[in-house]
Design a protein around this motif. Sequence first.
Motif: not given
Length: 580
Positions: A122-124, A145-150, A167-170, A176-178
């Motif tokens: 949840n914090n790349t 690189e494209l700014g996905y932190k989650s 694959h989930l990304a935001d 992305l809650p556990s």
Amino acid sequence: MGFYASMDILNIIKRKEIEDELSRTNSLLKLFVQKTNRKAYLDEVLILLQEWIDCRCTGIRVLNDEGYVPYESFAGFSQEFMGSENWLSVNHHQCACMRVILEKPESQDAICMTNVGSFCCNNTIEFICEMSTEEQSRFRGKCIELGYKSVAIIPIRYQERVLGVIHLADEKEGKLPSEFIEFIEKVAPLIGEAMYRFNLEDELRYKNDNLERLVEERTKELKLANEQLNHDIVEQKLASEKLIRAQEEKVSILESMTDCFFAMDRDMRFTYINHAGEIAFGKSQNELLSQKITEVIKVNDTALQHYHEVMSEKKSATFEIISEALGGKWLEISAYSAENGLTCYFRDITSRKIAEGEIARFDRLNLVGQLAAGIAHEIRNPMTTVRGYLQLLGVKPEYATQRSTFELMISEVDRANAIITEFLSLAQTKPSEMKSRNLNDIISHLYPLLEADTFTQNKQIKFIAGEIPDLALNAKEISQLILNLTRNGLEAMAEGGTLSIESYVEDCKVVLEIADEGCGIPKENFKKLGTPFFTTKDTGTGLGFASCYKIAESHNAKICIDSSPKGTTISILFPIPKME
């Protein structure tokens, strides 16, 4: 009172969470019966995932046979991202996606790995900054690189095999809650099973049109079961007195199944068995309950081992066995761990196994036939020329001393030509020319030749001609079949042995039975019979028996073999056409 009221509220919240999960699971199950191919199914799964969680980018990657993992369904990802990531391969690239698919996480992944093998961060930015340069090199870094932190990567499995990932990304942190990841991990095997079944349906559709009908029937059964499950979920929302009724309806479903279903405790004693199971074991439910399964039937060692593993390791197992206790049938068994033991269901797949064996054998025959058709003409022409010149040279006076050598060479050319003829009998694709004939007449016509072969080998032969109807036969092919089988029988016997040929009618079929008094066929060779080029003879080609199967197939006949150390009996069963 305040404590109990709080407990009631917690119970209501917990029940609501369970109902929500059941509702989501039910929505996922509905997709399987609504879609006809994997792509359409995964597109709808993607829509459900977007409805369930506030995550901007969602995709499903599917592992193909070449090792690539393209996105089969996706939403929210940019064209730049897709152009870079859609061609990744588990064989050549390093990133979290590939390691989740290969189930080989590395040390730097550990902090983000779940017990099920998912990667969730949840914090790349913080995650990557805490790595060494070497560890960072193990990530492609396109998501960052494209700014996905989650970012989350959840494996989709069928049994023990990973078929792909979700694959989930935001761009935002903490999206992305556990508890959501845990729920997706629970339903991912359902998606995996659906994907596997769609893949299997596509393969089987090309193999046999009849299997398409079976798939449709199973799909209807799943639809009916899903409707009943949906009804049960609705019933669970009612008061506690209606839960009993819902339980009874579940039992009704099990009783209506055509597959055998039973439950056992840890002592291997039956705690439940459905009606199909009563039929399979030949005993009533009252007779089976509380009895050990080993006291009821002789359990296959493989099945017994799997049952113990399922209970001790708390895992599921699906396997196939031949059950001698149930008449030598092929069974597909699925066993699942339960709190007090295990649950198990099995179905009879004997017909499917027989069909698969027949398809494989016919595929081998067709392959040899295609090979023969391609090379026979090119080989025969020069052989004819060689034979002609050998004959011309053999009659010239100056080569009189070499005449025996020329004759040997001509005989070897003729032997090679005979082998090509056997090849071509497998290559025949046009329908055989059938005429109404009596099988006894064909055997009687060959009998003097068979007697001569028998006499020269100091062996005996007898023919018992039963009263049989005329059949549509190709006399040349049937003659070849009889000659191949009788000569095989004669070669299998020692001097003084008797070869028996008999014709009769049994179960609406004309039976041609050829029995020898040889030493029998070893068990390890049974499955190889009819395989092109398989032979136990020093000078054999391995094509004679294969051509027999080909001839039987063209006559809609079936070859049955019964062998023991006292001899071998081969029966060819010709169907008797119905009178119009």
